[in-house]
Design a protein around this motif. Structure first.
Motif, PDB file in Angstrom:
ATOM      1  N   PHE A  43      47.867  35.311  39.178  1.00  0.00           N
ATOM      2  CA  PHE A  43      46.600  35.984  39.489  1.00  0.00           C
ATOM      3  C   PHE A  43      45.404  35.205  38.948  1.00  0.00           C
ATOM      4  O   PHE A  43      45.401  34.758  37.813  1.00  0.00           O
ATOM      5  CB  PHE A  43      46.578  37.405  38.904  1.00  0.00           C
ATOM      6  N   SER A  44      44.373  35.052  39.782  1.00  0.00           N
ATOM      7  CA  SER A  44      43.119  34.462  39.302  1.00  0.00           C
ATOM      8  C   SER A  44      41.949  35.414  39.545  1.00  0.00           C
ATOM      9  O   SER A  44      41.127  35.620  38.660  1.00  0.00           O
ATOM     10  CB  SER A  44      42.852  33.102  39.944  1.00  0.00           C
ATOM     11  N   THR A  45      41.878  35.994  40.748  1.00  0.00           N
ATOM     12  CA  THR A  45      40.785  36.910  41.046  1.00  0.00           C
ATOM     13  C   THR A  45      41.119  37.745  42.277  1.00  0.00           C
ATOM     14  O   THR A  45      41.900  37.308  43.128  1.00  0.00           O
ATOM     15  CB  THR A  45      39.465  36.137  41.274  1.00  0.00           C
ATOM     16  N   LEU A  46      40.514  38.912  42.359  1.00  0.00           N
ATOM     17  CA  LEU A  46      40.602  39.720  43.574  1.00  0.00           C
ATOM     18  C   LEU A  46      39.661  39.115  44.608  1.00  0.00           C
ATOM     19  O   LEU A  46      38.662  38.486  44.261  1.00  0.00           O
ATOM     20  CB  LEU A  46      40.193  41.170  43.285  1.00  0.00           C
ATOM     21  N   ASP A  47      39.957  39.329  45.859  1.00  0.00           N
ATOM     22  CA  ASP A  47      39.122  38.834  46.945  1.00  0.00           C
ATOM     23  C   ASP A  47      38.272  39.995  47.460  1.00  0.00           C
ATOM     24  O   ASP A  47      38.801  41.078  47.743  1.00  0.00           O
ATOM     25  CB  ASP A  47      40.017  38.280  48.061  1.00  0.00           C
ATOM     26  N   PHE A  48      36.977  39.774  47.571  1.00  0.00           N
ATOM     27  CA  PHE A  48      36.047  40.816  48.015  1.00  0.00           C
ATOM     28  C   PHE A  48      35.261  40.357  49.232  1.00  0.00           C
ATOM     29  O   PHE A  48      35.021  39.175  49.419  1.00  0.00           O
ATOM     30  CB  PHE A  48      35.029  41.133  46.897  1.00  0.00           C
ATOM     31  N   PHE A  49      34.829  41.332  50.021  1.00  0.00           N
ATOM     32  CA  PHE A  49      33.839  41.058  51.057  1.00  0.00           C
ATOM     33  C   PHE A  49      32.526  40.721  50.353  1.00  0.00           C
ATOM     34  O   PHE A  49      32.322  41.082  49.189  1.00  0.00           O
ATOM     35  CB  PHE A  49      33.612  42.299  51.934  1.00  0.00           C
ATOM     36  N   SER A  50      31.613  40.065  51.056  1.00  0.00           N
ATOM     37  CA  SER A  50      30.290  39.779  50.491  1.00  0.00           C
ATOM     38  C   SER A  50      29.579  41.087  50.172  1.00  0.00           C
ATOM     39  O   SER A  50      29.753  42.096  50.866  1.00  0.00           O
ATOM     40  CB  SER A  50      29.440  38.993  51.495  1.00  0.00           C
ATOM     41  N   ILE A  51      28.779  41.066  49.108  1.00  0.00           N
ATOM     42  CA  ILE A  51      28.005  42.249  48.736  1.00  0.00           C
ATOM     43  C   ILE A  51      26.965  42.511  49.809  1.00  0.00           C
ATOM     44  O   ILE A  51      26.232  41.610  50.206  1.00  0.00           O
ATOM     45  CB  ILE A  51      27.317  42.057  47.365  1.00  0.00           C
ATOM     46  N   ASP A  52      26.925  43.736  50.284  1.00  0.00           N
ATOM     47  CA  ASP A  52      25.969  44.127  51.321  1.00  0.00           C
ATOM     48  C   ASP A  52      25.421  45.506  50.964  1.00  0.00           C
ATOM     49  O   ASP A  52      26.125  46.511  51.070  1.00  0.00           O
ATOM     50  CB  ASP A  52      26.659  44.150  52.691  1.00  0.00           C
ATOM     51  N   SER A  53      24.164  45.551  50.548  1.00  0.00           N
ATOM     52  CA  SER A  53      23.568  46.827  50.115  1.00  0.00           C
ATOM     53  C   SER A  53      23.483  47.839  51.252  1.00  0.00           C
ATOM     54  O   SER A  53      23.315  49.030  51.007  1.00  0.00           O
ATOM     55  CB  SER A  53      22.194  46.593  49.495  1.00  0.00           C
ATOM     56  N   VAL A 178      35.385  52.010  62.794  1.00  0.00           N
ATOM     57  CA  VAL A 178      34.381  50.999  62.494  1.00  0.00           C
ATOM     58  C   VAL A 178      34.954  50.102  61.392  1.00  0.00           C
ATOM     59  O   VAL A 178      35.765  50.548  60.575  1.00  0.00           O
ATOM     60  CB  VAL A 178      33.041  51.650  62.033  1.00  0.00           C
ATOM     61  N   ALA A 179      34.553  48.843  61.391  1.00  0.00           N
ATOM     62  CA  ALA A 179      34.970  47.916  60.341  1.00  0.00           C
ATOM     63  C   ALA A 179      34.001  48.020  59.169  1.00  0.00           C
ATOM     64  O   ALA A 179      32.811  47.784  59.328  1.00  0.00           O
ATOM     65  CB  ALA A 179      35.002  46.493  60.872  1.00  0.00           C
ATOM     66  N   ILE A 180      34.519  48.413  58.009  1.00  0.00           N
ATOM     67  CA  ILE A 180      33.720  48.487  56.781  1.00  0.00           C
ATOM     68  C   ILE A 180      33.950  47.181  56.018  1.00  0.00           C
ATOM     69  O   ILE A 180      34.914  47.049  55.257  1.00  0.00           O
ATOM     70  CB  ILE A 180      34.121  49.705  55.907  1.00  0.00           C
ATOM     71  N   LYS A 181      33.093  46.199  56.240  1.00  0.00           N
ATOM     72  CA  LYS A 181      33.259  44.888  55.622  1.00  0.00           C
ATOM     73  C   LYS A 181      32.557  44.876  54.265  1.00  0.00           C
ATOM     74  O   LYS A 181      31.558  44.186  54.053  1.00  0.00           O
ATOM     75  CB  LYS A 181      32.723  43.807  56.551  1.00  0.00           C
ATOM     76  N   ALA A 182      33.131  45.680  53.376  1.00  0.00           N
ATOM     77  CA  ALA A 182      32.607  45.813  52.016  1.00  0.00           C
ATOM     78  C   ALA A 182      33.769  46.191  51.102  1.00  0.00           C
ATOM     79  O   ALA A 182      34.762  46.750  51.543  1.00  0.00           O
ATOM     80  CB  ALA A 182      31.525  46.891  51.969  1.00  0.00           C
ATOM     81  N   GLY A 183      33.606  45.879  49.823  1.00  0.00           N
ATOM     82  CA  GLY A 183      34.641  46.223  48.856  1.00  0.00           C
ATOM     83  C   GLY A 183      35.724  45.172  48.781  1.00  0.00           C
ATOM     84  O   GLY A 183      35.555  44.026  49.202  1.00  0.00           O
ATOM     85  N   VAL A 184      36.873  45.581  48.253  1.00  0.00           N
ATOM     86  CA  VAL A 184      37.976  44.647  48.026  1.00  0.00           C
ATOM     87  C   VAL A 184      38.731  44.382  49.335  1.00  0.00           C
ATOM     88  O   VAL A 184      38.815  45.236  50.206  1.00  0.00           O
ATOM     89  CB  VAL A 184      38.930  45.174  46.918  1.00  0.00           C
ATOM     90  N   LYS A 185      39.249  43.173  49.422  1.00  0.00           N
ATOM     91  CA  LYS A 185      40.055  42.783  50.582  1.00  0.00           C
ATOM     92  C   LYS A 185      41.541  42.953  50.237  1.00  0.00           C
ATOM     93  O   LYS A 185      41.894  43.339  49.124  1.00  0.00           O
ATOM     94  CB  LYS A 185      39.768  41.326  50.951  1.00  0.00           C
ATOM     95  N   ALA A 186      42.395  42.603  51.187  1.00  0.00           N
ATOM     96  CA  ALA A 186      43.837  42.688  50.978  1.00  0.00           C
ATOM     97  C   ALA A 186      44.259  41.735  49.859  1.00  0.00           C
ATOM     98  O   ALA A 186      43.689  40.651  49.707  1.00  0.00           O
ATOM     99  CB  ALA A 186      44.571  42.359  52.270  1.00  0.00           C
ATOM    100  N   PHE A 187      45.261  42.132  49.105  1.00  0.00           N
ATOM    101  CA  PHE A 187      45.802  41.308  48.028  1.00  0.00           C
ATOM    102  C   PHE A 187      46.887  40.395  48.603  1.00  0.00           C
ATOM    103  O   PHE A 187      47.764  40.847  49.321  1.00  0.00           O
ATOM    104  CB  PHE A 187      46.393  42.194  46.930  1.00  0.00           C
ATOM    105  N   LYS A 188      46.763  39.118  48.305  1.00  0.00           N
ATOM    106  CA  LYS A 188      47.741  38.145  48.831  1.00  0.00           C
ATOM    107  C   LYS A 188      48.455  37.446  47.701  1.00  0.00           C
ATOM    108  O   LYS A 188      47.966  37.230  46.665  1.00  0.00           O
ATOM    109  CB  LYS A 188      47.051  37.135  49.733  1.00  0.00           C
TER     110      LYS A 188
END
Length: 188
Positions: A43-53, A178-188
């Motif tokens: 493990f190094s880091t979780l993958d996230f979508f870009s921050i979008d206010s 709808v696609a919510i492109k925010a928050g954490v992505k799938a863990f690989k």
């Protein structure tokens, strides 16, 4: 979408960065990780979508008049009990959506969780960019008929990382078209 970036946009971005940093620390600490040993080692880091206010949405909230206790199926034989607390109505790109908001009947008895609410959901990113079983939001009880749904803080159920956990499955009524492109992505 929801409420856009304001003059406090930088502080919001810092808040989300801090949240993500804390999540990564929790996952990378032997004492707090939920990862399996083999995954923890690499493990190094979780993958996230870009921050979008724009995904920090102020939704209209309506408390259910006679909230019922419902059973929500989990990824195991266990069934979780939740109060179907209310409904959040909001718009993304001019289209209306709704999510049921729940109150965990076990968690409300723990210190610090009296005003905690739970929003499990599935969106069009699930199974592709994000975990196929859906994601979760933790929210505070609303004030003045408004509830904040901050999808930048959307997280995966523990079972996305470790099948030893039993996780609530988002009910069909909380599947968003709808696609919510925010928050954490799938863990690989």
């Amino acid at each position: 979408m929801g409420c856009g970036q304001t003059s406090s946009g930088n502080s919001y971005i810092q808040e989300i960065r801090k949240h993500r940093y804390e999540e990564n620390i929790r996952f990378s600490d032997k004492e707090t990780t939920i990862l399996k040993k083999k995954d923890f080692k690499k493990f190094s880091t979780l993958d996230f979508f870009s921050i979008d206010s724009n995904y920090r949405i102020k939704a209209n909230f309506k408390l259910h008049k006679d909230p019922k206790i419902v059973q929500i199926q989990t990824t195991t034989d266990r069934v979780s009990l939740y109060k179907k607390y209310g409904i959040a109505n909001f718009k993304i790109d001019g289209k209306s959506y709704a999510l049921q908001v729940y109150q965990d009947q076990e968690l409300i008895n723990k210190p610090g969780y009296k005003d905690h609410l739970f929003v499990p959901f599935v969106d069009k990113t699930c199974g592709n960019e994000s975990y196929g079983g859906g994601r979760y939001l933790d929210v505070k009880q609303p004030k003045d008929g408004i509830i904040v749904l901050d999808f930048n803080k959307a997280y995966n159920p523990y079972c996305a990382y470790n099948d030893e956990y039993s996780c609530p499955i988002p009910p069909r009524e909380n599947h968003l078209n709808v696609a919510i492109k925010a928050g954490v992505k799938a863990f690989k």
